[in-house]
Design an enzyme around this catalytic site. Structure first.
Site, PDB file in Angstrom:
ATOM      1  CB  THR A  13      -2.598  -3.883   3.149  1.00 41.99           C
ATOM      2  OG1 THR A  13      -1.235  -3.281   3.326  1.00 41.99           O
ATOM      3  CG2 THR A  13      -3.536  -2.555   3.542  1.00 41.99           C
ATOM      4  CB  VAL A  14      -6.972  -6.114   1.420  1.00 44.35           C
ATOM      5  CG1 VAL A  14      -8.268  -6.600   1.457  1.00 44.35           C
ATOM      6  CG2 VAL A  14      -6.477  -5.063   0.512  1.00 44.35           C
ATOM      7  N   GLY A 124     -12.350  -0.715  -4.425  1.00 50.56           N
ATOM      8  CA  GLY A 124     -12.216  -0.765  -3.029  1.00 50.56           C
ATOM      9  C   GLY A 124     -13.710  -0.820  -2.250  1.00 50.56           C
ATOM     10  CB  ILE A 126     -16.819   2.402  -5.000  1.00 48.68           C
ATOM     11  CG1 ILE A 126     -16.157   3.813  -4.571  1.00 48.68           C
ATOM     12  CG2 ILE A 126     -18.141   2.787  -5.984  1.00 48.68           C
ATOM     13  CD1 ILE A 126     -15.765   4.599  -5.567  1.00 48.68           C
ATOM     14  N   GLY A 177       2.270   4.678   2.358  1.00 46.09           N
ATOM     15  CA  GLY A 177       1.688   3.206   1.933  1.00 46.09           C
ATOM     16  C   GLY A 177       0.987   3.208   1.019  1.00 46.09           C
ATOM     17  CD  GLU A 180       3.147  -1.998  -2.948  1.00 47.70           C
ATOM     18  OE1 GLU A 180       3.941  -2.292  -2.296  1.00 47.70           O
ATOM     19  OE2 GLU A 180       1.810  -2.110  -2.616  1.00 47.70           O
ATOM     20  CE  LYS A 195      -8.392  -0.863  -8.635  1.00 46.21           C
ATOM     21  NZ  LYS A 195      -8.004   0.127  -7.919  1.00 46.21           N
ATOM     22  N   GLY A 293      -6.736   0.974   0.740  1.00 44.75           N
ATOM     23  CA  GLY A 293      -6.617   0.718   2.287  1.00 44.75           C
ATOM     24  C   GLY A 293      -7.062  -0.367   2.579  1.00 44.75           C
TER      25      GLY A 293
END
Length: 394
Positions: A13-14, A124, A126, A177, A180, A195, A293
């Protein structure tokens, strides 16, 4: 360097998001020229050179920059270490690997003189790490807390805004999505924990391993807990917290919070993240953005890459501070504790009790408990039919 020719590991995805962003921008000084994946046949539509052998990327003479965007923490660690030792700047998105190995990777950067960047791993889109490094690079910082996982926040938003049940909200998150098929990493708080550990190194200059931090997610939450929150005009949010206690101590935790309406993160919805930074004199500042995302996170990865075009690197200023706080679990705070079986009431030793309720269906206690008690009982709490949440009075 005036331009980067990227060796990319991972095209999920990334990785695909980064590819799309670069293709849309049409940049001349940043280009993906070699991609290593597990299964080449799944990515034949990509206009890049594909391989399933890491050596092919590291031995490509064109490659002068490595981007690692894979799920396997051990493989990610091997890639990052090899990149640094080979003198190749590297961007990593693997938060679990970073949370486990960050002190070692900081030393390796110092030994090799090669930079590792990973802002996209924390929240993500930020840019929380770079802001902590550059703007909040003093001892005025009091706390960093917020919603660090978009998947769990999406689920909770659907429950509190649309009246969905927890199982239905989880299934929707999986169908879209955001979660998972095995959502444990997100809903049980581990993603937020990794994180938080990374953020804490940059915010306060100390590293605490994952096993030393109390972590409890939302997988045990049920309709009774949702009803309790609504009756109290609150919402349940999964929150990561790094907060000073006095001038010399620091507390860390990941657990659900019963959030009141006046708090900034009360209105953070869906897959978005929200981080509140509090200082001694500038009070609170709020950062908000998409935490998941392909395109938002891919854009954050690109920001790390382009920062290196100008020789940017983390200075880890707080690690060298003489006033670094000391991690502590020796403090009490108020929680809501719901237990289905009366015998489970004795699982936690409360210092004081503000409220209690008993019925044939469920039971709860509101009161003060020490963080050291929660850490000691964490394995039992995670395996019992109970739910708990921080319940501050304001």
């Amino acid at each position: 360097m005036n331009s980067f020719r990227i060796g990319l590991f991972g095209f999920g995805t990334v990785g695909r998001g980064l590819y799309d962003v670069l293709k849309r921008l049409g940049t001349d000084n940043v280009e993906i020229c070699h991609v290593c994946v597990k299964h080449k046949e799944k990515h034949q539509d990509a206009d890049v050179l594909l391989t399933d052998q890491p050596d092919d990327v590291f031995q490509d003479p064109r490659v002068n920059f490595i981007v690692e965007l894979i799920d396997d923490a051990q493989a990610a660690y091997d890639i990052v270490c090899r990149s640094l030792r080979q003198g190749l700047p590297v961007v990593s998105g693997n938060k679990k690997m970073l949370a486990r190995h960050l002190p070692e990777l900081i030393r390796l950067q110092e030994e090799t003189g090669t930079a590792l960047l990973y802002d996209a791993s924390a929240c993500g889109s930020i840019p929380v790490i770079r802001n902590l490094e550059e703007y909040y690079d003093n001892d005025l910082l009091q706390s960093v807390k917020g919603i660090l996982n978009g998947s769990s926040n999406f689920i909770l938003s659907k429950i509190f805004n649309e009246g969905m049940s927890y199982p239905d909200a989880l299934k929707l998150a999986q169908d879209l999505g955001f979660a998972e098929s095995n959502p444990t990493l997100d809903i049980d708080g581990w993603d937020s924990l990794y994180k938080l550990i990374i953020i804490t190194v940059h915010a306060f200059g100390i590293y605490v391993p994952p096993e030393d931090i109390f972590t409890f997610g939302i997988s045990h939450m049920n309709s009774h807990d949702i009803q309790f929150a609504m009756e109290k005009s609150r919402r349940i949010k999964l929150v990561g917290t790094a907060e000073k206690i006095g001038d010399t101590k620091l507390s860390l935790s990941v657990l659900p919070h019963l959030i009141s309406r006046q708090k900034y993160i009360y209105s953070v919805e869906d897959e978005f993240n929200g981080v509140v930074i509090k200082g001694l004199f500038y009070y609170k500042q709020f950062m908000f953005g998409q935490g998941a995302g392909g395109h938002p996170t891919g854009s954050a990865v690109l920001s790390d890459i382009t920062a290196r075009l100008y020789d940017y690197r983390y200075e880890y200023k707080k690690l060298h501070s003489q006033r670094r706080p000391e991690y502590t679990t020796d403090f009490a705070f108020r929680i809501y504790f719901r237990f289905d079986e009366p015998s489970l009431r004795t699982l936690l030793d409360f210092e004081t009790i503000d409220e209690s309720y008993t019925s044939a269906d469920y039971n709860y206690v509101v009161g003060n408990v020490r963080m050291s008690e929660l850490i000691k009982k964490a394995p039992q709490l995670r395996n019992a039919p109970v739910f708990l949440a921080a319940y501050p009075k304001d």
